[in-house]
Every structure is written in C-alpha cells, then in structure tokens.
Design a protein around this motif. Structure first.
Motif, PDB file in Angstrom:
ATOM      1  N   ASN A  60      11.358  -9.562 -12.382  1.00 53.34           N
ATOM      2  CA  ASN A  60      10.669 -10.499 -11.648  1.00 53.34           C
ATOM      3  C   ASN A  60       9.298 -10.138 -11.020  1.00 53.34           C
ATOM      4  N   ALA A 100       8.707  -7.149 -11.133  1.00 51.35           N
ATOM      5  CA  ALA A 100       8.188  -6.332 -11.923  1.00 51.35           C
ATOM      6  C   ALA A 100       6.704  -7.227 -12.514  1.00 51.35           C
ATOM      7  N   ILE A 101       7.567  -8.128 -13.460  1.00 51.22           N
ATOM      8  CA  ILE A 101       6.133  -8.889 -14.303  1.00 51.22           C
ATOM      9  C   ILE A 101       5.124  -9.807 -13.402  1.00 51.22           C
ATOM     10  N   ARG A 102       5.497  -9.605 -12.099  1.00 47.89           N
ATOM     11  CA  ARG A 102       4.931 -10.411 -11.083  1.00 47.89           C
ATOM     12  C   ARG A 102       3.274  -9.304 -11.104  1.00 47.89           C
ATOM     13  N   LEU A 107       3.243  -6.222 -13.114  1.00 47.47           N
ATOM     14  CA  LEU A 107       2.269  -6.315 -14.184  1.00 47.47           C
ATOM     15  C   LEU A 107       1.417  -7.302 -13.942  1.00 47.47           C
ATOM     16  N   LEU A 108       1.081  -9.019 -13.948  1.00 47.16           N
ATOM     17  CA  LEU A 108       0.187  -9.426 -14.784  1.00 47.16           C
ATOM     18  C   LEU A 108      -0.925  -9.688 -13.639  1.00 47.16           C
ATOM     19  N   VAL A 154      -2.811  -5.890 -14.769  1.00 46.85           N
ATOM     20  CA  VAL A 154      -3.558  -6.185 -16.061  1.00 46.85           C
ATOM     21  C   VAL A 154      -4.999  -7.014 -15.477  1.00 46.85           C
ATOM     22  N   LEU A 155      -4.721  -8.363 -15.129  1.00 47.69           N
ATOM     23  CA  LEU A 155      -5.865  -9.181 -14.662  1.00 47.69           C
ATOM     24  C   LEU A 155      -6.962  -8.513 -13.782  1.00 47.69           C
ATOM     25  N   VAL A 190       0.575 -11.749  -2.023  1.00 46.53           N
ATOM     26  CA  VAL A 190       1.517 -12.454  -2.519  1.00 46.53           C
ATOM     27  C   VAL A 190       2.337 -11.691  -3.566  1.00 46.53           C
ATOM     28  N   PRO A 240       7.291  -8.751  -3.067  1.00 42.45           N
ATOM     29  CA  PRO A 240       8.442  -8.754  -3.657  1.00 42.45           C
ATOM     30  C   PRO A 240       8.782  -7.892  -5.066  1.00 42.45           C
ATOM     31  N   TYR A 250       5.162  -6.823   4.310  1.00 43.86           N
ATOM     32  CA  TYR A 250       4.134  -7.584   5.083  1.00 43.86           C
ATOM     33  C   TYR A 250       3.609  -6.665   6.000  1.00 43.86           C
TER      34      TYR A 250
END
Lengths: 106, 507, 523
Positions: free
Chosen positions: B166, B168-170, B172-173, B176-177, B235, B239, B315
């Motif tokens: 999870n 990693a996906i966050r 990645l998004l 890329v953005l 944010v 994670p 943090y």
C-alpha cells in the motif's frame, strides 16, 4: 487560434481532467488510468508547442528533439503503468482491496 | 595513491562515467546472477563509492568537470556536469551507500528472495542518483528522476506485506504525478527557450514570454516539492518509509528525498538565479519558507506522537526537510550563508537519518517489533546500536559539534542578521522538539527490562555500519573548512560554461 | 592536506587538550569494560583523576609564571573551538579536578555491587570532561558546545537508577536544559551577528555596539542568562534540581552540587564579566534585575529548604539558594562583592559536596533518607556527622569556616557599592540557613536514637550491617566503608582550611582578588 495553441489547450484540458480523476476516484485502476490521461496531455502539450527556435514563424517544421523526448516519456509512462498494475494486482491478491488505506497522514 | 592504481591517468569524466555505469551494469549482472548478488553488490558499491569520492576530489582540485556522453554534441547528446553541489551530494551518497550495502549484506543474508531483488534495485537506484546529480539538462533530469522513483517504489514494496504494498502504490502515484507536473514544465520551457540545457535555459529565462515561463517553473517546482515531501505534501512519506525494510528506509530518507530537493535547488539557483530581482521570486521564496517552517513544527510534533520507531524517524524526516526550505527566504538577500547552511543540513541529515533507520532495523530484528514503549529489553542488549542512535540524534537535534549544528548555526545566523525572529524561533523550536523525540527513544535505555526476549541476534556489521554513519554525521561538523570551498565550486558559472560547450558542439 | 589541525602542537596548546583527554579517554575505555573488571575500571578512574589534577597543577604553575595556554580548532565561519586557561578558568578547573578525584573514590565505594557500573563511570568521566571544557572555554561557542555536552552526559546519570521516578526526573531535567540550550544558542548567534566575535575578553566585547544596539543587547543578555540560569537553578528555572535528587549520591554530590550548577553559575560570571563587561552591563541597566533574581532565589530556596523533610531535597533547595550568592556577588557590581561571589564558587562547592557525601553515607549505611529519621545518628556515625556539622556551620556562615569568608566579602562589597538591601538578604538567608541546618545538628547530636535503623542496630548488636562488616575487617571498626568516610572528612577539613588560610598565596580568595582586580582595574 493557431494550431500549436489549440493542441496545447487540448493537452492542458487532458491534464486537468486526469488530475481531477486521480483525486476523486478511489479505485486504484482508475487512478492509474487518470495518470495515463494526464501523461497523454503532457505529451500533447510538448509536441504541440515544439518549435526549433523561439520567435520564428515556421513552427510546424518537424523538430526531432521533442519527438525523441516524448518517445522516451511514453516508454516511462508504460513502465510506470506496468509497475503500478503489478503492485495493485499483488495487493488485491493479498488483501482483496483495490483502494489506498485512509488511515495515514494523521 | 590507491586511486591512481585503480585508474591510471583517469580524470573527472572517467570517474563520472564509472559512478553511473558501474552500479548500472552491476544491477543488471546481479539480476542475472541472483546467487552472486551480495558479493557483486558489495564490490560494485565499493567501486562506485571510490569513483564518486575520486570525482569529488577532482572537483575540489580542478573545479567544475564536464563530459559529453559518447562524444555526441547537445542537444541530441547528453551533457554531464559535476560542480561542488553535485560532488558533495555524490560523496554523501557514496558514504551512505557503502554503509547501507554492508548492512544489507548482513540484513538479507538469510532471505534469498528479498536479496535477489534488493541488489539490482538498490544498485539501479544508486546509478539513477548519481546520474541525476550529474545531469545538466532538464529532460535528462526527468528521466533520471523517473528511474530513481521506480527503483525506490520497487524497493519500498520489497517486504511484500500489505502495508508495504500500500505504501509503495501511494508512493508510485505521488511520484508519477510529481514527474508529470515536472515534465509539463519542461515542455513549456522547451517551447519558450528551444532548449532544455540548464545553462541555456537560464540565459533565456529573463527574455522568455513571462506567463508561460512562470507556469512552467511553477509546475516543475510543485512537482518536485511533491516528491520532496515538503509539508503539506508529506502524507505519502511516512507510510512508504515506515513500512520498507530498514536499509531501504535508510536510502529513501537519506538520499532519495534529497535528490528532488537538489533539483529544486538547481532550478532555483541556476535557472532562476536565486529568485532575486523580481517580486514574484520573493513571494515564492517566502511561501517555500513558510511551508518549510510549518513542516518543521508539524513533522516534529507528529514524530513525538508516534508509537512506532520507524514512523517516528520518518516524521522526523518530514521535519528535517522543512529546515532545508527555510533557506529560500533567508537567501533572498543574496547571501550564500543560508544555502551553505541548508546544504550542510542536507548532508548531515543524510548521514544521521541513515544511521537512525539502520538502528531501527537492528532493534526491529532483535525484538521483533518497533513499538517504542516496549523497546527497553532490545535497547539494553544493543548498546552499540543505542549509541549510534544517540549520536545521530545529536546531529538531528543540532547540538555542537555535529554537522546538524553547523547547518543550524548558519541558518540562524542568516535569520538573526535579517532580524527574522520568527524563522529563528522555528529553527530553535525544531531542535528542542527533536531532542524530545530522540530522548523518547533513548530514555528506554535506562529503564530496566521487564522480560528478556531475544528473537534474533544482530550481526556486528549491522551495528558498526550504523555507528560509522552516526560518527560521520558528528565529524561532518568539524569539516566545514574543507567542505565550504567545495560547495562554492561552479556556482553562478553554469550558464556561461554551457554556452561555450554548446558552441563547441555545433562547431 | 587538511587545515583542521596545526601539525605542530606546542606544549602550551597540548596541556588543555591533556586536561580534557585525561577524563575523556578513560571514560570511553570504561564503556567497553565488562561489569566485573572492577580493578581495571578503578585504576582507570583514579589514574585519570590524578593525571588531571597533575596537569591542572602544572598549569597553575605555568599561569603563575605568565605562561598562556591556548588551543584553537576552526569550526564555523571565523569562529574557532578555543580552549584557553586564565585565572577564572583555573579556579573552576581546580575545583572540578580536585572534587572529581574525591568523588571518584566515594563513588567506587558507593556503587560496590550495583549494576551498570561501567555505564555509570563512563558517563561520569564524560561529565567531568564537559565540566573542564566549560571551564577552559575561550569563546561563547566553545562554552555552548561543552555546556550542551554536559546536559547530554548528565542525563544518563540522573536516570541511572531506572525507576519511574528517575525517568520522570530525567524528562523534567531534559525539558529544562534543552529549552535552556535553545535560549543560549539563540543569544549566542544573535550576539555574533551584532558583535562579529564571540571571544571572551576581560571587560567584555560588546562596548562598540552598546550604544547602537542597547535594546538587542538587553534581549541577548536575557537569552544568555536564561540559558545558563537553568543550570544555575535561578528561580523560576530551578524546578529540575530537587527532582534530580533521585540520582545516586555521588551524582548529587559532584554534579548537582558542583559541576552542573557551577557550570551555570560560572556561565553567569563569564557572561557578565567576559561577554558584556560588568560596567557595561551595569550601564545597560542589566545588573539590577539580575541582582533581584539572585536575591529572590536566595530567599526562596532557603524558605523551601526549611520545609523539606527529605534530607537530599533540603540540601537541593539549599543549593538553589547558595549558588545565587555567586550571582548576587557578580550583580552587585563592585570589586569586593565580585570577590565574594567568585570565591563562593569554590567554597560552596567544597561545603556542599561534604553535605551530599554525608547524606549518601546516611542513606547507604543506615537507610536514612529523611531529616526526621536522624535522631541520635551522631552517636552511631560520629565521623560522618562531624563532617556534616562543619559543612553545615560553614553554610550558615560561622567563622572561620569557608562560608564565612564568602559572606563577609559579599557584605563588604554591598557596602562598598553603596547599596544596603543585599545585607538584609544575606542576614535573612543566614538566619534561614541556621533555621534549616541547626535542627538537623540538634537531632543528630542531642536526641536519643530512634527510628528503623536504631531498632535494627539494637536487634543485631553492633556492627552487623553489611557495610560495616565489609569495611571492618580490622579494628578499630569504622562506622561505614573507608571509601565512603574518607572523602567527606577530607572535604570538611578543606572547608575549614580554606577558611583559616584564606589569605595565603594560591588560596581561592587570593585568586578571586586577582580576578576581580583584572575586571575592575584593568589598564
């Protein structure tokens, strides 16, 4: 409206649509699609506005440099999509979820 | 000298190529020969570090070094350039890289699966980092940024658990953005200047059409801030950094976020000339400073409230990134002190934060968890790890004579000189809060353990690499007379140099 | 290649380094020693302590003959890490080096058989390193460095016992000292941006900017004094000190009676004398408020001490009160008052360490922690209580013990400066001192033994406590371990001697006169 400006505006519209979709949709597949729409928009802006030297009035003569760059960009986008899909499939197999956790950032 | 033995007659360009192509080819090799991944990786790490340090020495002695890849002239060829800023960051990367490699060799000794993926990805990441620090054109920077992002994301997912995926996906998004935003800016810059070479763009920016160029730079910087995890774009960071394996977290926190900060700095200094001279630049600098200040406070407070060690350290990274951006408003007067301070903080944070994450990895391995409140037994049994954590903490808190102190001292000096007391207060408050969260962990060393648990032993290499990095963060504080001249190499000469090189290429 | 170190270190630069290294290196080695290596550890501790004392003695001889000791290490901008030894530094150096030796002896006896001794002695040595670093600091940046190091290395000692109370005390201690460190750093940087230097100089280095930046200097003074005031336990920044009494007795004795609070008081002296210059500070109107804070602290500390039943807490509040004598002496502005303040730096250290040693002996041998348990203890432990009595009388100001000298000069100084209120403060404080010390002496000497320890002694006949048994292999039997008894007797004798021989050459008083002379009659 000249042709380059038209393509640029279309490209920007795609970017904005993609960004909107990226934010509002929770499903990860939709987010990946949104990013792809965004990248198409960016590529369109890139190609559409490209010209060899600033100020000249013959902008549509093919400029090879941005073409090459966008080609690279497309490869990167495909790779990103592939990586994202692999991660999403793996997460779904593990947890059955296709969204992000919302319990972070606090 | 050992360096001459390795490469007789080698000069800057050779070391540049080695610093990128050694880890790159080793990444491919270790992917093809997973059984040999660890020894291959260690050898490559050593060679890469030697190349990077040799290049740093070269830059220190000879000034800015350049090379055209394969002899192809720009704009189709690729120009690499190493000035003081690049060299300093590459040297820091080299030190952290070698220590993390040593650590990882021990960490993944019994995990064949993870080991087989770690080495190719990590070496790829290192190659991307070095290439990024060397690249001198905006598009090439985009490519290296993406290479870096993809290897970092894959490393984050290395653990394979749900939380890691999870995160990693966050990541990645977001990555890329950020890159797309940056690329959009590059497209507009190319439209305005007809080039992506940093020097040429810098020369053309003042005359280019204003709104398009403003949008372009805003898009690039915004994308990079997203990747740097500046408040409020932070944010995604905890994670991702908190769920990765320890050596990966160390690399992500110490090095990867610095790469996008480096790019912001390049744009700001080389393309925008430090933001002085126009009202918009001042406004942006103040905004960045305000976000940085908010990041310092917010990141520190959240770090203090974490119950898991790795999240606390993550943090703390958010807070320390905030510090880097305080330099933007403080440098508006044209005084380089604030930049030196911010860079010093970046270097010190790289060393210290890597040490902290390695310590967290030791504690996690020993006790099987990283809940701060229950760490006492593990902390008791690993005095070296605790020492490393405390020493790294000294640098993070900014106590003398650590590298973190020098950075803070320079920033504070700039703040007081300009009578910006609010920023000075934030700098000091961040240090006090850092002391609070460091001692929240260290305090457990002195409370007696209730139960003895020993899940797995920690090999000495894992403890000593952490100690080495922590001590390096302290020693950095004593080396300002050496490093300060290095950081000055190549400032403000980028534009003119690139123009000459272009001319040579066309001729 | 590296410009960091001058390749040739002349002897006058080497000596300050040796003074630091004589406790730093043993400390670092001790961390790696096993718990059971008692002999090696003790040898390292004592060897380091004796060496340090030797080096300091060498420097006294050198300074007396006009030798200058200075070591520089470039750090940031044009600022160096500077170690420098002058008259004031030497005073503090002698105090810490001498008392470190005695406290090490005491601690070796006190901590027999207790866990984590390597950790304890390691940090103990690092603390002393930081303290002598503070003493030798040649500029404000170096002072800051060692001041922060002192904070970091005392924390493990405060929480050494590992109990919940110790952990809480550690948090309070850190909160106070870390915020103080931030204030000190702020003041230091700000001052540097205005004055362009931080090097300590007799009569200060701010006179050039005093006219143009009076407001900023006032703020800087407040920041700096706030920064060192926490360690000097000035009211209202004193909250950490009584709580830190959960630490083992040698820690309370050396650190909270001498090293830490003295580093704070020494900092006040440095800031007023060598940063601002006392006359400049007075001209800026800064000494008045400082004197007021000192006076309030003196009275408040004494009043609070009056109502503590816990012996160590009573001593802690007494420390709060007594350390401010030094601040008061500085803030009255006048040569004689300065002498009183500076000499009290030494006198208070010797007397207070005696009291803490004795309190530690009572707690360790008889389990006595409260004043109300001390009935008749003088008969059971006469040696300890004699030492305690001398020191307590000295604190009250009974001649010819050391404390009398300090108070005498403070009073004279106030008269010389033409102000009378410090006399009232001194008188009130002396009365209060008497009010909280004399009842203790009365209980110890003139009441019948009572309490848990007396019953235990009655049950087990004489000499059955483990301490006594361990120490009393031969006759005559000692009231407690030799290593515990000797240090307080030595320091008690010292406090008597420095009072008696106050006007001898090389005495603390003579040095203080020298320092005050330099500050007030500089050519």
């Amino acid at each position: 409206m000249t042709q380059p400006v038209f393509w640029a505006l279309v490209g920007m519209a795609l970017v904005v649509m993609g960004l909107y979709a990226l934010i509002v949709h929770a499903h990860l597949l939709r987010k990946v699609l949104a990013l792809n729409v965004m990248s198409s928009g960016v590529f369109l802006v890139f190609i559409g506005l490209a010209r060899r030297a600033p100020g000249e009035d013959a902008p549509l003569a093919a400029d090879p440099v941005p073409q090459a760059m966008v080609l690279t960009g497309i490869v990167v986008a495909v790779a990103a999509t592939g990586l994202a899909l692999a991660l999403i499939v793996r997460q779904r197999a593990l947890t059955g979820r296709t969204t992000l956790n919302d319990d972070v950032g606090r | 000298m050992p360096l001459e033995l390795l490469g007789p007659g080698w000069s800057g360009p050779h070391w540049m190529l080695a610093a990128v192509f050694v880890p790159l080819s080793a990444a491919l090799l270790s992917f093809l020969l997973p059984r040999l991944a660890s020894p291959l990786g260690l050898i490559a790490a050593t060679l890469t570090a030697v190349a990077a340090l040799a290049l740093t020495r070269e830059v220190m002695a000879e000034g800015t070094t350049r090379t055209l890849l394969g002899g192809w002239a720009t704009p189709l060829g690729i120009l690499w350039r190493a000035d003081g800023l690049s060299a300093a960051l590459m040297a820091m990367t080299a030190i952290v890289g070698v220590m993390v490699s040593l650590y990882a060799a021990a960490y993944f000794r019994h995990e064949a699966h993870e080991r087989a993926y770690f080495w190719p990805l990590w070496l790829m990441l290192w190659a991307a980092l070095n290439a990024l620090f060397l690249s001198a054109d905006l598009f090439n920077l985009y490519v290296t940024l993406e290479l870096l992002g993809f290897s970092a994301v894959s490393l984050t997912a290395l653990g394979g658990g749900a939380a890691a995926l999870n995160g990693a996906i966050r990541y990645l998004l977001v990555s890329v953005l950020g890159s797309l935003s940056y690329l959009l800016g590059v497209a507009l810059v190319y439209h305005g200047c007809g080039s992506v070479d940093i020097g040429l763009v810098a020369a053309c920016v003042p005359d280019a059409p204003r709104p398009a160029m403003q949008v372009a730079l805003a898009a690039m910087i915004a994308g990079l801030l997203l990747k740097t995890a500046l408040f409020p774009f932070h944010v995604w960071l905890p994670p991702a950094h908190g769920s990765a394996p320890a050596p990966v977290s160390a690399v992500l926190s110490a090095l990867v976020v610095k790469a996008s900060f480096y790019l912001v700095l390049r744009l700001w200094l080389d393309v925008l000339g430090g933001g002085d001279g126009d009202g918009g630049g001042r406004w942006v600098a103040e905004l960045l400073g305000a976000l940085g200040a908010a990041g310092v406070v917010w990141g520190s407070v959240l770090a203090l409230r974490q119950e898991r060690l790795k999240l606390l350290i993550a943090y703390s990274t958010v807070a320390q990134i905030g510090y880097l951006f305080l330099a933007f408003p403080l440098a508006l007067t044209g005084d380089a002190v604030a930049w030196t301070g911010a860079l010093y903080l970046a270097l010190a944070h790289g060393l210290a934060k890597a040490a902290m994450f390695l310590c967290a990895g030791n504690l996690l391995r020993f006790g099987g968890h990283d809940r701060i409140a229950e760490l006492d037994s593990a902390v008791h049994r690993l005095p070296l790890t605790l020492t490393a954590f405390a020493l790294a903490g000294v640098s993070i808190m900014g106590l003398p004579p650590s590298g973190g102190f020098i950075g803070k001292w320079l920033l504070l000096k700039a703040a007081f000189e300009q009578e910006r007391f609010l920023l000075a207060t934030v700098i000091l408050l961040g240090g006090a809060l850092a002391a609070a969260y460091v001692f929240k962990v260290v305090g457990h060393a002195f409370t007696p353990a209730e139960r003895e648990r020993r899940v797995r032993s920690v090999p000495p290499d894992m403890e000593w690499s952490a100690i080495f990095l922590a001590v390096a963060a302290i020693v950095l504080g004593l080396t300002l007379p050496l490093i300060s001249p290095l950081l000055q190499v190549g400032t403000a000469s980028a534009a003119s140099a690139a123009v000459t090189l272009m001319a040579e290429g066309y001729a | 290649m590296s410009p960091l170190f001058d390749p040739q270190l002349p002897a006058d630069a080497l000596l300050p380094l040796l003074v630091l290294a004589s406790s730093l290196l043993p400390g670092l080695v001790i961390f790696f020693l096993g718990e059971a290596r008692v002999r090696t550890r003790t040898a390292l501790n004592l060897g380091g302590a004796f060496l340090k004392l030797g080096f300091v003695a060498w420097m006294i001889w050198g300074v007396y003959h006009g030798q200058r000791y200075e070591l520089r290490l470039p750090l940031v901008d044009d600022l160096d890490l500077t170690l420098r030894v002058g008259a004031l530094s030497l005073l503090f150096l002698v105090l810490s080096a001498g008392l470190w030796l005695l406290t090490t002896v005491y601690a070796v006896g006190y901590l027999e058989q207790s866990p984590h001794r390597s950790r304890f002695f390691g940090f103990f040595s690092l603390c002393v390193t930081a303290t002598v670093g503070v003493a030798m600091a040649g500029n404000l940046l170096t002072f800051l460095l060692f001041f922060e190091m002192l904070t970091l290395t005392t924390y493990p000692l405060v929480v050494h016992r590992g109990t919940e109370a110790a952990r809480q005390a550690g948090i309070v201690y850190l909160t106070h000292t870390m915020l103080a460190g931030a204030l000190l750093l702020a003041g230091t940087v700000w001052l540097y941006t205005l004055a362009g230097t931080l090097t300590f100089a007799p009569r200060g280095f701010v006179s050039d900017i005093a006219g143009s930046h009076a407001g900023a200097l006032t703020a800087i003074f407040a920041l700096l004094i706030g920064g060192v005031g926490v360690k000097a336990a000035l009211v209202p920044l004193h909250g950490w000190l009584p709580r830190a009494m959960v630490a083992p007795a040698p820690v309370s004795a050396l650190l909270h009676a001498v090293a830490v609070v003295k580093a704070g008081a020494f900092g006040v002296v440095l800031i007023v004398y060598d940063v601002f210059g006392v006359e400049q500070a007075a001209a800026l109107g800064l000494t008045g408020p400082l004197a007021l804070v000192a006076a309030v602290t003196i009275i408040y500390g004494s009043l609070r001490a009056l109502f503590q039943d816990d012996l160590k807490r009573r001593l802690a509040f007494s420390t709060v009160s007594q350390v401010s004598y030094i601040v008061l002496g500085v803030a009255i502005v006048g040569p004689l008052a300065s002498v009183g303040g500076i000499v009290h730096l030494v006198h208070q250290g010797i007397m207070k360490i005696t009291l803490f040693f004795c309190a530690g002996n009572l707690a360790e041998t008889l389990g006595i922690h409260k004043v109300s348990e001390m009935n008749g203890v003088g008969r059971r432990m006469p040696g300890t209580m004699v030492a305690f009595t001398i020191a307590a009388l000295g604190m009250i100001g009974v001649p010819p013990i050391a404390g009398f000298i300090s108070k005498w000069y403070l009073g004279l100084g106030a008269l010389e400066a033409g102000v009378h209120w410090p006399l009232y403060v001194l008188t009130a404080s002396s009365l209060l001192n008497a009010a909280y010390f004399l009842p203790i002496l009365h209980r110890a000497w003139f009441r019948e033994p009572s309490g848990a320890w007396a019953e235990r002694s009655a049950e087990h006949a004489v000499g059955d406590e483990p301490r006594t048994a361990a120490a009393g292999a031969g006759s005559p039997q000692l009231e407690t371990g030799l290593l515990l008894l000797l240090p307080p007797l030595v320091t008690a004798a010292l406090s008597l001697l420095v009072g008696l021989f106050a006007s001898m050459p090389f005495s603390a008083l003579e040095w203080s006169l020298l320092i005050a002379e330099r500050e007030f009659h500089y050519p």
